[in-house]
Design a protein around this motif. Sequence first.
Motif, PDB file in Angstrom:
ATOM      1  N   HIS A 113      61.688  79.766  80.505  1.00  0.00           N
ATOM      2  CA  HIS A 113      61.176  81.150  80.474  1.00  0.00           C
ATOM      3  C   HIS A 113      61.912  81.966  79.417  1.00  0.00           C
ATOM      4  O   HIS A 113      61.303  82.772  78.698  1.00  0.00           O
ATOM      5  CB  HIS A 113      61.343  81.784  81.851  1.00  0.00           C
ATOM      6  CG  HIS A 113      60.838  83.189  81.926  1.00  0.00           C
ATOM      7  ND1 HIS A 113      59.489  83.498  81.961  1.00  0.00           N
ATOM      8  CD2 HIS A 113      61.511  84.386  81.964  1.00  0.00           C
ATOM      9  CE1 HIS A 113      59.348  84.810  82.020  1.00  0.00           C
ATOM     10  NE2 HIS A 113      60.546  85.380  82.018  1.00  0.00           N
ATOM     11  N   PHE A 114      63.239  81.760  79.326  1.00  0.00           N
ATOM     12  CA  PHE A 114      64.030  82.475  78.320  1.00  0.00           C
ATOM     13  C   PHE A 114      63.594  82.093  76.910  1.00  0.00           C
ATOM     14  O   PHE A 114      63.486  82.949  76.018  1.00  0.00           O
ATOM     15  CB  PHE A 114      65.510  82.152  78.527  1.00  0.00           C
ATOM     16  CG  PHE A 114      66.402  82.735  77.473  1.00  0.00           C
ATOM     17  CD1 PHE A 114      66.696  84.096  77.467  1.00  0.00           C
ATOM     18  CD2 PHE A 114      66.943  81.927  76.479  1.00  0.00           C
ATOM     19  CE1 PHE A 114      67.517  84.639  76.486  1.00  0.00           C
ATOM     20  CE2 PHE A 114      67.760  82.472  75.501  1.00  0.00           C
ATOM     21  CZ  PHE A 114      68.055  83.827  75.500  1.00  0.00           C
ATOM     22  N   ILE A 115      63.329  80.796  76.715  1.00  0.00           N
ATOM     23  CA  ILE A 115      62.880  80.344  75.390  1.00  0.00           C
ATOM     24  C   ILE A 115      61.453  80.794  75.117  1.00  0.00           C
ATOM     25  O   ILE A 115      61.112  81.167  73.982  1.00  0.00           O
ATOM     26  CB  ILE A 115      62.988  78.801  75.287  1.00  0.00           C
ATOM     27  CG1 ILE A 115      64.451  78.381  75.330  1.00  0.00           C
ATOM     28  CG2 ILE A 115      62.321  78.280  74.018  1.00  0.00           C
ATOM     29  CD1 ILE A 115      64.665  76.894  75.386  1.00  0.00           C
ATOM     30  N   ALA A 116      60.629  80.769  76.176  1.00  0.00           N
ATOM     31  CA  ALA A 116      59.201  81.060  75.984  1.00  0.00           C
ATOM     32  C   ALA A 116      58.919  82.541  75.792  1.00  0.00           C
ATOM     33  O   ALA A 116      57.872  82.898  75.257  1.00  0.00           O
ATOM     34  CB  ALA A 116      58.397  80.534  77.171  1.00  0.00           C
ATOM     35  N   SER A 117      59.843  83.427  76.219  1.00  0.00           N
ATOM     36  CA  SER A 117      59.584  84.873  76.104  1.00  0.00           C
ATOM     37  C   SER A 117      59.355  85.301  74.657  1.00  0.00           C
ATOM     38  O   SER A 117      58.350  85.964  74.357  1.00  0.00           O
ATOM     39  CB  SER A 117      60.747  85.660  76.716  1.00  0.00           C
ATOM     40  OG  SER A 117      60.809  85.433  78.102  1.00  0.00           O
ATOM     41  N   PRO A 118      60.264  84.955  73.711  1.00  0.00           N
ATOM     42  CA  PRO A 118      59.968  85.314  72.313  1.00  0.00           C
ATOM     43  C   PRO A 118      58.707  84.638  71.781  1.00  0.00           C
ATOM     44  O   PRO A 118      57.956  85.218  70.996  1.00  0.00           O
ATOM     45  CB  PRO A 118      61.214  84.823  71.552  1.00  0.00           C
ATOM     46  CG  PRO A 118      62.269  84.669  72.574  1.00  0.00           C
ATOM     47  CD  PRO A 118      61.569  84.315  73.835  1.00  0.00           C
ATOM     48  N   LEU A 119      58.497  83.401  72.244  1.00  0.00           N
ATOM     49  CA  LEU A 119      57.304  82.686  71.792  1.00  0.00           C
ATOM     50  C   LEU A 119      56.045  83.371  72.286  1.00  0.00           C
ATOM     51  O   LEU A 119      55.065  83.521  71.539  1.00  0.00           O
ATOM     52  CB  LEU A 119      57.355  81.241  72.285  1.00  0.00           C
ATOM     53  CG  LEU A 119      56.245  80.296  71.809  1.00  0.00           C
ATOM     54  CD1 LEU A 119      56.280  80.172  70.291  1.00  0.00           C
ATOM     55  CD2 LEU A 119      56.375  78.937  72.453  1.00  0.00           C
ATOM     56  N   ARG A 120      56.050  83.823  73.555  1.00  0.00           N
ATOM     57  CA  ARG A 120      54.898  84.548  74.089  1.00  0.00           C
ATOM     58  C   ARG A 120      54.676  85.855  73.334  1.00  0.00           C
ATOM     59  O   ARG A 120      53.539  86.245  73.060  1.00  0.00           O
ATOM     60  CB  ARG A 120      55.088  84.822  75.583  1.00  0.00           C
ATOM     61  CG  ARG A 120      54.856  83.621  76.472  1.00  0.00           C
ATOM     62  CD  ARG A 120      54.560  84.069  77.902  1.00  0.00           C
ATOM     63  NE  ARG A 120      55.647  84.835  78.457  1.00  0.00           N
ATOM     64  CZ  ARG A 120      56.661  84.316  79.152  1.00  0.00           C
ATOM     65  NH1 ARG A 120      56.732  83.007  79.342  1.00  0.00           N
ATOM     66  NH2 ARG A 120      57.612  85.080  79.644  1.00  0.00           N
ATOM     67  N   LEU A 121      55.791  86.544  73.006  1.00  0.00           N
ATOM     68  CA  LEU A 121      55.673  87.787  72.243  1.00  0.00           C
ATOM     69  C   LEU A 121      55.077  87.520  70.865  1.00  0.00           C
ATOM     70  O   LEU A 121      54.201  88.262  70.401  1.00  0.00           O
ATOM     71  CB  LEU A 121      57.054  88.438  72.101  1.00  0.00           C
ATOM     72  CG  LEU A 121      57.108  89.778  71.357  1.00  0.00           C
ATOM     73  CD1 LEU A 121      56.279  90.825  72.100  1.00  0.00           C
ATOM     74  CD2 LEU A 121      58.545  90.238  71.212  1.00  0.00           C
ATOM     75  N   LEU A 122      55.538  86.422  70.236  1.00  0.00           N
ATOM     76  CA  LEU A 122      55.002  86.065  68.924  1.00  0.00           C
ATOM     77  C   LEU A 122      53.515  85.733  69.016  1.00  0.00           C
ATOM     78  O   LEU A 122      52.703  86.177  68.175  1.00  0.00           O
ATOM     79  CB  LEU A 122      55.778  84.876  68.359  1.00  0.00           C
ATOM     80  CG  LEU A 122      55.318  84.335  67.006  1.00  0.00           C
ATOM     81  CD1 LEU A 122      55.478  85.407  65.928  1.00  0.00           C
ATOM     82  CD2 LEU A 122      56.091  83.082  66.633  1.00  0.00           C
ATOM     83  N   ILE A 123      53.145  84.966  70.046  1.00  0.00           N
ATOM     84  CA  ILE A 123      51.733  84.610  70.233  1.00  0.00           C
ATOM     85  C   ILE A 123      50.891  85.858  70.473  1.00  0.00           C
ATOM     86  O   ILE A 123      49.774  85.988  69.962  1.00  0.00           O
ATOM     87  CB  ILE A 123      51.592  83.615  71.402  1.00  0.00           C
ATOM     88  CG1 ILE A 123      52.209  82.259  71.020  1.00  0.00           C
ATOM     89  CG2 ILE A 123      50.126  83.417  71.784  1.00  0.00           C
ATOM     90  CD1 ILE A 123      52.339  81.295  72.173  1.00  0.00           C
ATOM     91  N   LYS A 124      51.456  86.822  71.242  1.00  0.00           N
ATOM     92  CA  LYS A 124      50.739  88.074  71.516  1.00  0.00           C
ATOM     93  C   LYS A 124      50.502  88.854  70.220  1.00  0.00           C
ATOM     94  O   LYS A 124      49.397  89.378  69.984  1.00  0.00           O
ATOM     95  CB  LYS A 124      51.548  88.902  72.500  1.00  0.00           C
ATOM     96  CG  LYS A 124      50.798  90.110  73.045  1.00  0.00           C
ATOM     97  CD  LYS A 124      51.643  90.808  74.097  1.00  0.00           C
ATOM     98  CE  LYS A 124      50.900  92.017  74.674  1.00  0.00           C
ATOM     99  NZ  LYS A 124      51.712  92.701  75.713  1.00  0.00           N
TER     100      LYS A 124
END
Length: 214
Positions: A113-124
């Motif tokens: 989740h910690f790693i995916a948070s920036p990735l989700r923000l980037l995808i958004k």
Amino acid sequence: MNEFILAEVNFFLASFLWGVLLFLAYDQFVILRKIIHHAKPMIAIEDIGFWITAGILIFRMMYQMNDGVIRYYAVISLILGMKLYQILFSRMIVKAGSSVGLWIKKQIRRFLHFIASPLRLLIKQVKRFLHFIGRIIKKRLMIIWNFITNRLKLRMKKYKIERRKRLQEKLEGQLKEQVEPLVRRGVLELVSEPIGKGEINEKEKIQEKKKKRA
């Protein structure tokens, strides 16, 4: 001690130890099922595969230690090892193993989740950018489409007007061709009709004069 008796004791202890190890190995499947959900068909496949493998390993152990001869006390020792392990250690090991596994699973989820948070923000942000670009492209395409459709409408309108003119000219030409002979014929009749009437009147007058003279 007699070597035969010593070999039998070793065989008995080995069977007991194999019973403990087999049930310990099976508990690893139980722990894994508590950590990760398994469907019933998957559990059945795992059980069948485990006991087939266990049977092959037990037969291999008996073949190596007792030339493949199955002793009743070896079977009893195997079952005894399984039962004692189940009573004394199975619950404790399953509980401890599942607790550790669930804790590790929780930490892995947090890390992901910690790693995916920036990735989700980037995808958004990428989705927003693509949506913005898509709206611009859509507007441009609509402008082009409207321009093309308007030009086509104008061309079709001009074509219809020209076609109507051509049809009108054609009809006027056909009417002219049909009317002109009739007009000419009518003019001639109008011109010739008074002359004919005058000739008839003169003839009548001459005949009346002749009658009077007679």
